[in-house]
Write an enzyme that holds these catalytic residues in place. Structure first.
Site, PDB file in Angstrom:
ATOM      1  N   ARG A  35      -3.412  22.742 -11.734  1.00 47.82           N
ATOM      2  CA  ARG A  35      -2.384  21.885 -12.341  1.00 47.82           C
ATOM      3  C   ARG A  35      -2.597  21.687 -13.844  1.00 47.82           C
ATOM      4  NH1 ARG A  35       0.450  16.579  -9.594  1.00 47.82           N
ATOM      5  NH2 ARG A  35       1.616  15.946 -11.411  1.00 47.82           N
ATOM      6  N   LYS A  88       2.929  11.925  -9.997  1.00 51.44           N
ATOM      7  CA  LYS A  88       2.074  11.063 -10.834  1.00 51.44           C
ATOM      8  C   LYS A  88       2.877   9.844 -11.238  1.00 51.44           C
ATOM      9  CE  LYS A  88      -1.086  14.252 -13.187  1.00 51.44           C
ATOM     10  NZ  LYS A  88      -1.444  14.814 -14.491  1.00 51.44           N
ATOM     11  N   GLU A 131       9.222  20.707 -22.977  1.00 48.95           N
ATOM     12  CA  GLU A 131       8.570  20.920 -21.670  1.00 48.95           C
ATOM     13  C   GLU A 131       9.159  22.136 -20.960  1.00 48.95           C
ATOM     14  OE1 GLU A 131       5.879  19.454 -20.658  1.00 48.95           O
ATOM     15  OE2 GLU A 131       5.791  17.580 -21.801  1.00 48.95           O
ATOM     16  N   ASN A 181      -0.788  21.212 -18.810  1.00 47.75           N
ATOM     17  CA  ASN A 181      -1.202  20.507 -20.031  1.00 47.75           C
ATOM     18  C   ASN A 181      -1.175  21.408 -21.261  1.00 47.75           C
ATOM     19  OD1 ASN A 181      -1.597  18.201 -18.585  1.00 47.75           O
ATOM     20  ND2 ASN A 181      -3.795  18.523 -18.293  1.00 47.75           N
ATOM     21  N   HIS A 184      -0.826  19.972 -24.650  1.00 52.39           N
ATOM     22  CA  HIS A 184      -0.953  18.518 -24.510  1.00 52.39           C
ATOM     23  C   HIS A 184      -2.239  17.949 -25.116  1.00 52.39           C
ATOM     24  CE1 HIS A 184       2.515  18.989 -21.989  1.00 52.39           C
ATOM     25  NE2 HIS A 184       2.542  17.719 -21.647  1.00 52.39           N
ATOM     26  N   HIS A 196       6.964  12.416 -26.981  1.00 47.30           N
ATOM     27  CA  HIS A 196       5.994  13.211 -26.233  1.00 47.30           C
ATOM     28  C   HIS A 196       6.282  14.713 -26.400  1.00 47.30           C
ATOM     29  CE1 HIS A 196       3.282  14.273 -22.958  1.00 47.30           C
ATOM     30  NE2 HIS A 196       4.264  14.989 -22.425  1.00 47.30           N
ATOM     31  N   HIS A 250      -1.178  14.988 -27.182  1.00 49.93           N
ATOM     32  CA  HIS A 250      -1.449  13.569 -26.882  1.00 49.93           C
ATOM     33  C   HIS A 250      -2.024  12.862 -28.095  1.00 49.93           C
ATOM     34  CE1 HIS A 250      -1.618  14.109 -22.262  1.00 49.93           C
ATOM     35  NE2 HIS A 250      -0.480  13.580 -22.628  1.00 49.93           N
ATOM     36  N   LYS A 266       7.020  23.807 -12.160  1.00 53.70           N
ATOM     37  CA  LYS A 266       6.188  22.619 -11.937  1.00 53.70           C
ATOM     38  C   LYS A 266       5.921  22.412 -10.448  1.00 53.70           C
ATOM     39  CE  LYS A 266       4.905  18.057 -13.146  1.00 53.70           C
ATOM     40  NZ  LYS A 266       5.026  16.858 -13.931  1.00 53.70           N
ATOM     41  N   GLU A 274      -4.644  17.744  -9.360  1.00 52.76           N
ATOM     42  CA  GLU A 274      -5.138  18.305 -10.623  1.00 52.76           C
ATOM     43  C   GLU A 274      -6.636  18.572 -10.625  1.00 52.76           C
ATOM     44  OE1 GLU A 274      -2.999  17.071 -14.198  1.00 52.76           O
ATOM     45  OE2 GLU A 274      -4.939  16.826 -15.155  1.00 52.76           O
ATOM     46  N   ARG A 321       0.809  -1.235   0.000  1.00 57.81           N
ATOM     47  CA  ARG A 321       0.000   0.000   0.000  1.00 57.81           C
ATOM     48  C   ARG A 321       0.838   1.278   0.000  1.00 57.81           C
ATOM     49  NH1 ARG A 321      -2.510  -3.728   2.945  1.00 57.81           N
ATOM     50  NH2 ARG A 321      -4.521  -4.380   2.126  1.00 57.81           N
TER      51      ARG A 321
HETATM   52  N1  LIG Z   1       4.623  11.260 -14.261  1.00 51.65           N
HETATM   53  C1  LIG Z   1       4.526  12.384 -14.912  1.00 51.65           C
HETATM   54  O1  LIG Z   1       4.089  13.427 -14.401  1.00 51.65           O
HETATM   55  C2  LIG Z   1       4.988  12.421 -16.334  1.00 51.65           C
HETATM   56  C3  LIG Z   1       5.153  13.652 -16.984  1.00 51.65           C
HETATM   57  C4  LIG Z   1       5.653  13.654 -18.270  1.00 51.65           C
HETATM   58  C5  LIG Z   1       5.952  12.462 -18.915  1.00 51.65           C
HETATM   59  N2  LIG Z   1       5.761  11.280 -18.261  1.00 51.65           N
HETATM   60  C6  LIG Z   1       6.074  10.004 -18.897  1.00 51.65           C
HETATM   61  O2  LIG Z   1       7.478   9.953 -19.172  1.00 51.65           O
HETATM   62  C7  LIG Z   1       7.693   9.126 -20.303  1.00 51.65           C
HETATM   63  C8  LIG Z   1       8.621   9.840 -21.256  1.00 51.65           C
HETATM   64  O3  LIG Z   1       9.834  10.057 -20.592  1.00 51.65           O
HETATM   65  P1  LIG Z   1      11.213  10.189 -21.405  1.00 51.65           P
HETATM   66  O4  LIG Z   1      11.050  11.219 -22.454  1.00 51.65           O
HETATM   67  O5  LIG Z   1      12.261  10.331 -20.393  1.00 51.65           O
HETATM   68  O6  LIG Z   1      11.284   8.815 -22.199  1.00 51.65           O
HETATM   69  P2  LIG Z   1      11.877   7.373 -21.838  1.00 51.65           P
HETATM   70  O7  LIG Z   1      11.829   7.083 -20.417  1.00 51.65           O
HETATM   71  O8  LIG Z   1      11.188   6.432 -22.757  1.00 51.65           O
HETATM   72  O9  LIG Z   1      13.410   7.516 -22.292  1.00 51.65           O
HETATM   73  C9  LIG Z   1      13.727   7.770 -23.647  1.00 51.65           C
HETATM   74  C10 LIG Z   1      14.959   6.961 -24.049  1.00 51.65           C
HETATM   75  O10 LIG Z   1      16.115   7.559 -23.476  1.00 51.65           O
HETATM   76  C11 LIG Z   1      16.927   6.535 -22.887  1.00 51.65           C
HETATM   77  N3  LIG Z   1      17.740   7.160 -21.852  1.00 51.65           N
HETATM   78  C12 LIG Z   1      17.375   7.484 -20.592  1.00 51.65           C
HETATM   79  N4  LIG Z   1      18.357   8.133 -19.987  1.00 51.65           N
HETATM   80  C13 LIG Z   1      19.369   8.212 -20.851  1.00 51.65           C
HETATM   81  C14 LIG Z   1      20.658   8.783 -20.804  1.00 51.65           C
HETATM   82  N5  LIG Z   1      21.098   9.439 -19.725  1.00 51.65           N
HETATM   83  N6  LIG Z   1      21.470   8.678 -21.889  1.00 51.65           N
HETATM   84  C15 LIG Z   1      21.027   8.032 -22.999  1.00 51.65           C
HETATM   85  N7  LIG Z   1      19.814   7.494 -23.130  1.00 51.65           N
HETATM   86  C16 LIG Z   1      18.992   7.580 -22.061  1.00 51.65           C
HETATM   87  C17 LIG Z   1      15.938   5.538 -22.390  1.00 51.65           C
HETATM   88  O11 LIG Z   1      16.576   4.313 -22.155  1.00 51.65           O
HETATM   89  C18 LIG Z   1      14.941   5.519 -23.546  1.00 51.65           C
HETATM   90  O12 LIG Z   1      15.392   4.683 -24.572  1.00 51.65           O
HETATM   91  C19 LIG Z   1       6.334   8.837 -20.887  1.00 51.65           C
HETATM   92  O13 LIG Z   1       5.944   7.539 -20.537  1.00 51.65           O
HETATM   93  C20 LIG Z   1       5.411   9.855 -20.235  1.00 51.65           C
HETATM   94  O14 LIG Z   1       4.089   9.398 -20.108  1.00 51.65           O
HETATM   95  C21 LIG Z   1       5.298  11.237 -16.987  1.00 51.65           C
END
Ligand SMILES: NC(=O)c1ccc[n+]([C@@H]2O[C@H](COP(=O)([O-])OP(=O)(O)OC[C@H]3O[C@@H](n4cnc5c(N)ncnc54)[C@H](O)[C@@H]3O)[C@@H](O)[C@H]2O)c1
Length: 351
Positions: free
Chosen positions: A232, A134, A176, A236, A239, A255, A243, A218, A228, A112
């Site tokens: 918050r 999130k 972003e 978006n 977005h 993204h 999306h 943020k 949200e 939990r």
């Molecule tokens: N929780 C939230 O509030 C929130 C907000 C925005 C996005 N997200 C989520 O985040 C994800 C996108 O995140 P992202 O853009 O980091 O993508 P990702 O996590 O898919 O990483 C992109 C690529 O970069 C590689 N990578 C990571 N660190 C690296 C480094 N230091 N050097 C080389 N390669 C590296 C990863 O292995 C992957 O292949 C989505 O799933 C999205 O929904 C969540």
């Protein structure tokens, strides 16, 4: 190093420009078990950096969006059980947003909810995914529909991770950062306007300032509205269409790239409503394109995008809602946009 406080169901700090391992050492020695969640792509480099201690277990999941699945969650639960993780133990998520999202979700569900720390390694992870509590996973019913609000006990941003990030992923993260500029921080826009992608990548100091300022934006917003309910929503910006573009491209468009297209679209929409002037629309395009970000999408995609946005709308139980600017740092929402307005604004961003 700058420490930025986030107020949520538990208060924590985001440490920007820190040495992640040095910051973690007390936790790594005090906890009986630390489950380190990494993607297969990052596991070798992380393994080399971590101290060789019996209480630390590295758990490898699939890379990127593939790892943000129910299979990964199941795997993580089994691994936690195997290690004997209790309420007093720690999940350490090291990686991009996909890895920190699923590791945080696993931490939120194990017994939990147990403690977790995020060590984001992508720019998008640093300025967005790891801050705000999130967590979640993808599923056939939609992206990010299943998840939990479960804040980490800390976020450690070490800029040295960025040296291996591809230009494409760095730019996607910049979308972003630029978004934070338009919705709340003229200072960010000032910094990005005077720097190209390559200049920025070479300057740790400027990158650090941009990350800190974006995290401040943020952190301020989520501290005011953790779950949200209204405020918050400004995060978006870009977005709603973003999306839809992401999904329409079958996630071939990152993204951040999709959000870039979405921001130009809502800027066009806001201009048509007389909320902003031509110059601010041009500023969106100029800044985003200077970081190699896309600002256009396929003309023929509009019906598909509208369908996806309408489905999203149904999920939220409201009209298609766009966050728009009334000026830099000032936002409002519009949810009475008609098809004609969408068509006109899309015409100008489509090719
Ligand atoms: N929780 C939230 O509030 C929130 C907000 C925005 C996005 N997200 C989520 O985040 C994800 C996108 O995140 P992202 O853009 O980091 O993508 P990702 O996590 O898919 O990483 C992109 C690529 O970069 C590689 N990578 C990571 N660190 C690296 C480094 N230091 N050097 C080389 N390669 C590296 C990863 O292995 C992957 O292949 C989505 O799933 C999205 O929904 C969540």
């Amino acid at each position: 190093m700058v420490a930025i406080k986030v107020v949520s169901e538990r208060n924590y700090e985001v440490k920007v420009d820190c040495d992640w391992l040095a910051e973690l050492l007390p936790e790594l020695t005090q906890r009986a078990h630390v489950a380190v969640v990494v993607s297969e792509k990052m596991s070798q480099s992380v393994r080399k950096l971590l101290p060789d201690q019996p209480n630390i277990t590295l758990i490898e999941i699939l890379d990127g969006e593939d790892g943000k699945s129910i299979e990964s969650l199941n795997f993580l639960w089994f691994q936690f059980a195997h290690i004997g993780m209790t309420r007093n133990d720690l999940v350490l998520a090291i990686g991009g947003g996909a890895t920190t999202d699923i590791a945080g979700f696993a931490a939120s569900t194990w017994m939990r909810g147990i403690d977790w720390i995020a060590v984001p390694t992508t720019l998008a992870g640093m300025v967005d995914a790891s801050v705000g509590g999130k967590t979640g996973m993808n599923s056939p019913v939609g992206k990010n529909l299943i998840g939990a609000f479960h804040s980490p006990i800390g976020v450690l941003i070490d800029l040295s991770w960025l040296s291996t990030l591809s230009d494409r992923d760095f730019s996607a993260g910049m979308a972003e950062v630029i978004k934070c500029g338009f919705i709340a921080s003229p200072k960010i826009l000032e910094i990005v306007s005077g720097n190209s992608l390559q200049e920025l990548r070479k300057s740790r100091d400027v990158t650090s300032r941009l990350i800190a300022e974006s995290v401040r934006v943020k952190a301020g917003v989520v501290s005011a509205d953790f779950k949200e309910s209204f405020t918050r929503e400004i995060l978006n910006y870009g977005h709603t269409l973003g999306h839809a573009v992401e999904r329409d491209s079958n996630y071939q468009i990152r993204h951040g790239e999709a959000v870039s297209i979405g921001m130009v679209f809502v800027a066009e929409l806001a201009r048509d409503r007389g909320l902003i002037n031509d110059e601010l629309v041009s500023e969106h395009k100029r800044i985003l394109e200077s970081f190699g970000l896309p600002t256009t999408y396929e003309k023929s995609a509009l019906p598909r995008l509208v369908k996806i946005m309408s489905l999203d709308k149904k999920n939220r139980g409201a009209g298609i809602r766009f966050v728009v600017l009334t000026g830099v740092g000032n936002t409002t929402r519009i949810d009475d946009v008609n098809d004609d307005e969408i068509f006109k604004a899309y015409e100008r961003i489509s090719v």
